[in-house]
Design an enzyme around this catalytic site. Structure first.
Site, PDB file in Angstrom:
ATOM      1  N   LYS A  73      -8.266 -14.378 -44.980  1.00  0.00           N
ATOM      2  CA  LYS A  73      -9.726 -14.298 -44.946  1.00  0.00           C
ATOM      3  C   LYS A  73     -10.417 -15.485 -45.606  1.00  0.00           C
ATOM      4  CE  LYS A  73     -10.575  -9.310 -44.577  1.00  0.00           C
ATOM      5  NZ  LYS A  73     -11.325  -8.190 -45.185  1.00  0.00           N
ATOM      6  N   ASP A 109     -17.578  -6.969 -43.158  1.00  0.00           N
ATOM      7  CA  ASP A 109     -17.211  -5.895 -44.087  1.00  0.00           C
ATOM      8  C   ASP A 109     -18.440  -5.302 -44.762  1.00  0.00           C
ATOM      9  OD1 ASP A 109     -14.461  -5.939 -43.652  1.00  0.00           O
ATOM     10  OD2 ASP A 109     -14.138  -7.516 -45.137  1.00  0.00           O
ATOM     11  N   TYR A 231      -8.947   4.575 -46.991  1.00  0.00           N
ATOM     12  CA  TYR A 231      -9.134   5.603 -45.965  1.00  0.00           C
ATOM     13  C   TYR A 231      -7.857   6.372 -45.647  1.00  0.00           C
ATOM     14  CZ  TYR A 231      -7.359   1.825 -42.962  1.00  0.00           C
ATOM     15  OH  TYR A 231      -6.604   0.812 -42.425  1.00  0.00           O
TER      16      TYR A 231
END
Length: 464
Positions: A73, A109, A231
């Site tokens: 990233k 994000d 998650y």
């Protein structure tokens, strides 16, 4: 997925290492299916040494757009022709959008998380926010809080210097001092006010699912909303502590959903509706929580769930469980009394708790549910996790014929029960259909016939 790959198919993908675990194909290929876009999304395993060649090669191959995940990233930023403001501020790119000279880098994000929490009714303006952790995700959350005009943001980390670097960078960018860095062990010094907390550390991930950065119940007593960016598992220790203290808790699956949706919108110049997002969310949930081996029967009161369930128990060896009976035994009182004494909302929460218990403890069972069980979205998802869901679809006339002499239906205790059935069916039928894997019409059919069809469908390995 699209029906056929042809000369007009455009490629989308993910650059990362590892990528084998990714759920991104579920998001993007489902969106292409729903929106009728001729697109295919695939993950690409890319080593750090090959990142520049991968980006340049993707452009030469006419790849429409790419996501970027760990560990690339930050490094990928130098291979873009332009960066959006969020990517510049956060120092990370997770989306590459094709332009005429190369790829523009975006960070979805933060806007993804914002859209996720707003979908749950959470607003940050003038709120006190606590962020746990000081990694890349924490910086994105802090940036979001600044943009949304949070009143105060406290960044707690074991290494204060990392938190301080983020605070200094963003306070300088926004030209105001809102973010304060603190050592996590100093959480007791936070102001005694209601707060929204974002859990941005890796604590709670499998296999260390019981880990949490702060255990103290006193900390959680002032948490109005807790959001864990993890998650999987769906329920973390952090979330359990928030709920036990009376707060609302959410996991990071919707953030994953919406950061992907925003990327898809950028690539394809489309707008994804809330209803379409909900369909994709259901696919994501099922990818993480595959259905158990239970048979679950849903439907309106009087549709025959108990009768058919008992027949399946007798003929095919499934153990039988009725959720209403289970709740009555658990509470020590009838459903009618629960409705009268506590109200419907209390009862629906009981149903949710029971579903979670059954998911953890039940296998190879036939489960007949109450008529209102699938009405809450969360309960509908839990039902599909519990097992294969069969909707016994019955006409209003069929329902009335079966229950007209019954006196234990709290929702039908009114002057005109037939009109009430009509009103309830109008609302519930679309929800039943949405929650089910399989729909089976019951009108004019015998119990043995229905039981055999359900059993044969289940044993045939049906999957939606």
């Amino acid at each position: 997925m699209i029906q056929q790959i042809d000369g007009h198919t455009r490629l989308l993908g993910l650059l990362g290492n590892p990528v084998e675990h990714t759920l991104s194909p579920v998001i993007h290929n489902t969106l292409s299916e729903i929106l009728g876009q001729n697109r295919v999304y695939v993950p690409f395993h890319v080593e750090g040494s090959g990142l520049e060649q991968a980006v340049r090669g993707a452009f030469d191959l006419n790849i429409l757009g790419l996501n970027v995940t760990v560990p690339h990233k930050n490094a990928v930023m130098q291979y873009t022709v332009e960066l959006d403001e969020a990517a510049k501020a956060i120092g990370a790119v997770n989306t590459l959008v094709r332009r005429s000279e190369g790829y523009q880098g975006y960070n979805t994000d933060m806007p993804g998380l914002l859209r996720a929490i707003q979908s749950d009714g959470i607003e940050l303006k003038n709120q006190t926010v606590v962020i746990l952790g000081a990694g890349g995700a924490s910086k994105a959350v802090a940036y979001m809080c600044m943009q949304e005009e949070a009143k105060a943001v406290y960044l707690l980390n074991r290494t204060v210097e990392k938190a301080q670097a983020i605070a200094d960078s963003l306070n300088r960018l926004f030209e105001k001092t809102v973010i304060k860095a603190m050592a996590v062990e100093d959480y007791g010094k936070l102001p005694a006010v209601s707060r929204i907390v974002f859990q941005c550390t890796s604590l709670g991930l499998s296999p260390r699912v019981d880990d949490v950065i702060i255990e103290d119940r006193k900390f959680y007593e002032q948490v109005s909303v807790g959001v864990d960016l993890i998650y999987n598992p769906a329920e973390t220790r952090f979330m359990n502590l928030v709920r036990a203290a009376g707060g609302q808790a959410y996991n990071g699956l919707k953030m994953l959903l919406y950061q992907g949706i925003i990327a898809y919108e950028l690539w394809n110049r489309v707008q994804v509706t809330a209803e379409q997002a909900e369909l994709v969310y259901d696919r994501l949930y099922e990818a993480i929580h595959p259905s158990g081996d239970n048979i679950v029967l849903i439907g309106f009161m009087g549709s025959g769930k108990t009768t058919v369930g008992r027949q399946i128990e007798k003929a095919y060896g499934y153990s039988f469980l009725d959720t209403d009976a289970y709740i009555e035994a658990r509470e020590g009182r009838s459903i009618s009394r629960i409705f009268t004494e506590e109200g419907e909302e209390y009862f629906r929460k009981l149903e949710e708790a029971v579903l979670k218990e059954l998911i953890a403890n039940t296998s190879h069972a036939l489960i007949a549910t109450g008529g209102g069980m699938p009405l809450k979205k969360e309960n509908a998802r839990l039902l599909r996790e519990l097992g294969q869901v069969f909707y016994l679809e019955t006409s209003e006339e069929g329902v009335w014929e079966r229950i007209k002499d019954s006196h234990d239906r709290p929702l039908l205790e009114c002057e005109d029960p037939q009109q009430r059935i009509h009103e309830l069916m109008k609302v519930r039928q679309p929800l039943y259909r949405s929650a089910a894997h399989v729909r089976i019409s019951t009108d004019g059919r015998g119990v043995a016939e229905l039981a055999e069809e359900i059993y044969q469908t289940m044993e045939g390995g049906y999957r939606k």
